[in-house]
Motif scaffolding. Sequence first.
Motif, PDB file in Angstrom:
ATOM      1  N   ASN A  70       0.825  -1.210   0.000  1.00 32.65           N
ATOM      2  CA  ASN A  70       0.000   0.000   0.000  1.00 32.65           C
ATOM      3  C   ASN A  70       0.855   1.254   0.000  1.00 32.65           C
ATOM      4  OD1 ASN A  70      -2.331  -1.513   0.014  1.00 32.65           O
ATOM      5  ND2 ASN A  70      -2.699  -1.316   2.204  1.00 32.65           N
ATOM      6  N   THR A  71       1.940   1.222   0.773  1.00 31.30           N
ATOM      7  CA  THR A  71       2.836   2.378   0.815  1.00 31.30           C
ATOM      8  C   THR A  71       3.439   2.646  -0.559  1.00 31.30           C
ATOM      9  OG1 THR A  71       3.387   2.026   3.145  1.00 31.30           O
ATOM     10  CG2 THR A  71       4.952   3.284   1.838  1.00 31.30           C
ATOM     11  N   ALA A  72       3.929   1.583  -1.201  1.00 30.62           N
ATOM     12  CA  ALA A  72       4.579   1.755  -2.504  1.00 30.62           C
ATOM     13  C   ALA A  72       3.597   2.208  -3.580  1.00 30.62           C
ATOM     14  CB  ALA A  72       5.252   0.448  -2.916  1.00 30.62           C
ATOM     15  N   ARG A  73       2.354   1.749  -3.509  1.00 28.59           N
ATOM     16  CA  ARG A  73       1.400   2.021  -4.588  1.00 28.59           C
ATOM     17  C   ARG A  73       0.589   3.292  -4.381  1.00 28.59           C
ATOM     18  NH1 ARG A  73      -1.312  -3.988  -5.612  1.00 28.59           N
ATOM     19  NH2 ARG A  73       0.536  -4.965  -6.547  1.00 28.59           N
ATOM     20  N   HIS A  74       0.230   3.594  -3.135  1.00 29.54           N
ATOM     21  CA  HIS A  74      -0.789   4.615  -2.916  1.00 29.54           C
ATOM     22  C   HIS A  74      -0.367   5.776  -2.015  1.00 29.54           C
ATOM     23  CE1 HIS A  74      -3.363   1.619  -4.724  1.00 29.54           C
ATOM     24  NE2 HIS A  74      -3.208   0.790  -3.712  1.00 29.54           N
ATOM     25  N   ALA A  75       0.695   5.623  -1.230  1.00 36.55           N
ATOM     26  CA  ALA A  75       0.964   6.608  -0.182  1.00 36.55           C
ATOM     27  C   ALA A  75       1.788   7.799  -0.648  1.00 36.55           C
ATOM     28  CB  ALA A  75       1.677   5.939   1.001  1.00 36.55           C
ATOM     29  N   ALA A  76       2.385   7.737  -1.837  1.00 35.73           N
ATOM     30  CA  ALA A  76       3.275   8.800  -2.307  1.00 35.73           C
ATOM     31  C   ALA A  76       4.363   9.079  -1.273  1.00 35.73           C
ATOM     32  CB  ALA A  76       2.477  10.067  -2.610  1.00 35.73           C
ATOM     33  N   ALA A  77       4.923   8.015  -0.700  1.00 39.70           N
ATOM     34  CA  ALA A  77       5.960   8.132   0.326  1.00 39.70           C
ATOM     35  C   ALA A  77       7.325   7.839  -0.280  1.00 39.70           C
ATOM     36  CB  ALA A  77       5.683   7.160   1.472  1.00 39.70           C
ATOM     37  N   ASP A  78       8.372   8.400   0.345  1.00 39.58           N
ATOM     38  CA  ASP A  78       9.732   8.056  -0.074  1.00 39.58           C
ATOM     39  C   ASP A  78      10.494   7.325   1.030  1.00 39.58           C
ATOM     40  OD1 ASP A  78      10.291  10.030   1.763  1.00 39.58           O
ATOM     41  OD2 ASP A  78      11.052  11.466   0.290  1.00 39.58           O
ATOM     42  N   HIS A  79       9.844   7.147   2.197  1.00 42.09           N
ATOM     43  CA  HIS A  79      10.510   6.455   3.298  1.00 42.09           C
ATOM     44  C   HIS A  79       9.473   5.670   4.102  1.00 42.09           C
ATOM     45  CE1 HIS A  79      12.269   5.964   7.369  1.00 42.09           C
ATOM     46  NE2 HIS A  79      13.372   5.766   6.674  1.00 42.09           N
ATOM     47  N   ALA A  80       9.862   4.457   4.503  1.00 41.88           N
ATOM     48  CA  ALA A  80       9.027   3.631   5.374  1.00 41.88           C
ATOM     49  C   ALA A  80       9.938   2.920   6.360  1.00 41.88           C
ATOM     50  CB  ALA A  80       8.206   2.625   4.569  1.00 41.88           C
ATOM     51  N   ALA A  81       9.367   2.558   7.494  1.00 37.67           N
ATOM     52  CA  ALA A  81      10.121   1.837   8.518  1.00 37.67           C
ATOM     53  C   ALA A  81       9.296   0.647   8.976  1.00 37.67           C
ATOM     54  CB  ALA A  81      10.438   2.744   9.706  1.00 37.67           C
ATOM     55  N   LEU A  82       9.955  -0.493   9.123  1.00 39.72           N
ATOM     56  CA  LEU A  82       9.317  -1.725   9.567  1.00 39.72           C
ATOM     57  C   LEU A  82      10.024  -2.162  10.842  1.00 39.72           C
ATOM     58  CD1 LEU A  82       8.449  -4.809   7.348  1.00 39.72           C
ATOM     59  CD2 LEU A  82       9.601  -5.093   9.531  1.00 39.72           C
ATOM     60  N   SER A  83       9.270  -2.346  11.905  1.00 36.61           N
ATOM     61  CA  SER A  83       9.883  -2.774  13.162  1.00 36.61           C
ATOM     62  C   SER A  83       9.023  -3.852  13.809  1.00 36.61           C
ATOM     63  CB  SER A  83      10.043  -1.593  14.134  1.00 36.61           C
ATOM     64  OG  SER A  83       8.783  -1.060  14.498  1.00 36.61           O
ATOM     65  N   LEU A  84       9.694  -4.744  14.507  1.00 36.66           N
ATOM     66  CA  LEU A  84       9.030  -5.811  15.250  1.00 36.66           C
ATOM     67  C   LEU A  84       9.682  -5.882  16.615  1.00 36.66           C
ATOM     68  CD1 LEU A  84       6.904  -8.136  14.965  1.00 36.66           C
ATOM     69  CD2 LEU A  84       8.809  -9.630  14.386  1.00 36.66           C
ATOM     70  N   ARG A  85       8.886  -5.777  17.664  1.00 39.48           N
ATOM     71  CA  ARG A  85       9.475  -5.777  19.003  1.00 39.48           C
ATOM     72  C   ARG A  85       8.694  -6.707  19.919  1.00 39.48           C
ATOM     73  NH1 ARG A  85       7.221  -2.003  22.874  1.00 39.48           N
ATOM     74  NH2 ARG A  85       5.335  -1.010  22.051  1.00 39.48           N
ATOM     75  N   PRO A  86       9.396  -7.386  20.830  1.00 35.65           N
ATOM     76  CA  PRO A  86       8.712  -8.259  21.780  1.00 35.65           C
ATOM     77  C   PRO A  86       7.998  -7.440  22.850  1.00 35.65           C
ATOM     78  CG  PRO A  86      11.074  -8.246  22.196  1.00 35.65           C
ATOM     79  CD  PRO A  86      10.864  -7.435  20.965  1.00 35.65           C
ATOM     80  N   LEU A  87       6.841  -7.928  23.283  1.00 36.73           N
ATOM     81  CA  LEU A  87       6.086  -7.350  24.382  1.00 36.73           C
ATOM     82  C   LEU A  87       6.027  -8.374  25.516  1.00 36.73           C
ATOM     83  CD1 LEU A  87       3.073  -5.868  22.362  1.00 36.73           C
ATOM     84  CD2 LEU A  87       5.151  -4.668  23.090  1.00 36.73           C
TER      85      LEU A  87
END
Length: 260
Positions: free
Chosen positions: A173-190
């Motif tokens: 969705n970010t690549a196709r529709h958001a008109a963004a040039d930067h994204a961040a993906l994070s996964l953290r334990p709770l």
Amino acid sequence: LGRAMATADLLVPGARPAVAGPAEAAQLIATYNTMLDRLQAERAAGAGRALQAQERERHRIARELHDEVGQTLTAVLLQLKRVADRVPGELREEVSLAQEATRSGLDEIRRIARRLRPGVLEELGLPSALRSLAAEFTHHGLSVEHHVPGDLPPLAPEAELVLYRVAQESLTNTARHAAADHAALSLRPLADGVELLVRDNGTGLGTAAEGAGIRGMRERALLIGAEIHFEPAPGGGTDVRLRVPAPPGERSADRTGDSP
């Protein structure tokens, strides 16, 4: 009760009207809440069967693309190489262009097969699969950084697949529709599971109705009892936040270990 009925959404669990008022009204509200719980359970079971069938079909298509179409294009490349060694000089450039087009098509087939069936998830685990996904989407003006530790709590295979698919759909969705040039993906334990966060600096959620991609992510979250939220990101853009609970045995083990 009327407002609750008008706004009920089986993909957004937990919202229930308070049981209050005269006895007849309280009984009606309690009956409505019980009915909504049953409908949501049935919806989750149906979504689970549909998603399992979808994953099986994805695997089948990916296998056929790799084994049939991929091998055919590989054979075409080898044939073109033999032809290139024998054609007159004035035709070599055209043969070279045909080789390049075939090679690009083969790379695209392999990329599609990887998206349909994340072999890296099965072979190397969730952290490696998410890092590979972030690298795959870093192209065409979009930069994706990732923060994925290797020491995550144990998760069921279904939960790992949901985490991967939600991250994949969010970046798509970010690549196709958001008109963004930067994204961040994070996964953290709770303390009681893990949290996935995909954040972009694009145009934000807007006022349009939710599309099939977002509703699909809601269905996947509902399938494993996870919570998913779509929120404005700090400074603009969108946050997709998925909280996945740890398996019941892991949660109880954690509580036992924390007690004096």
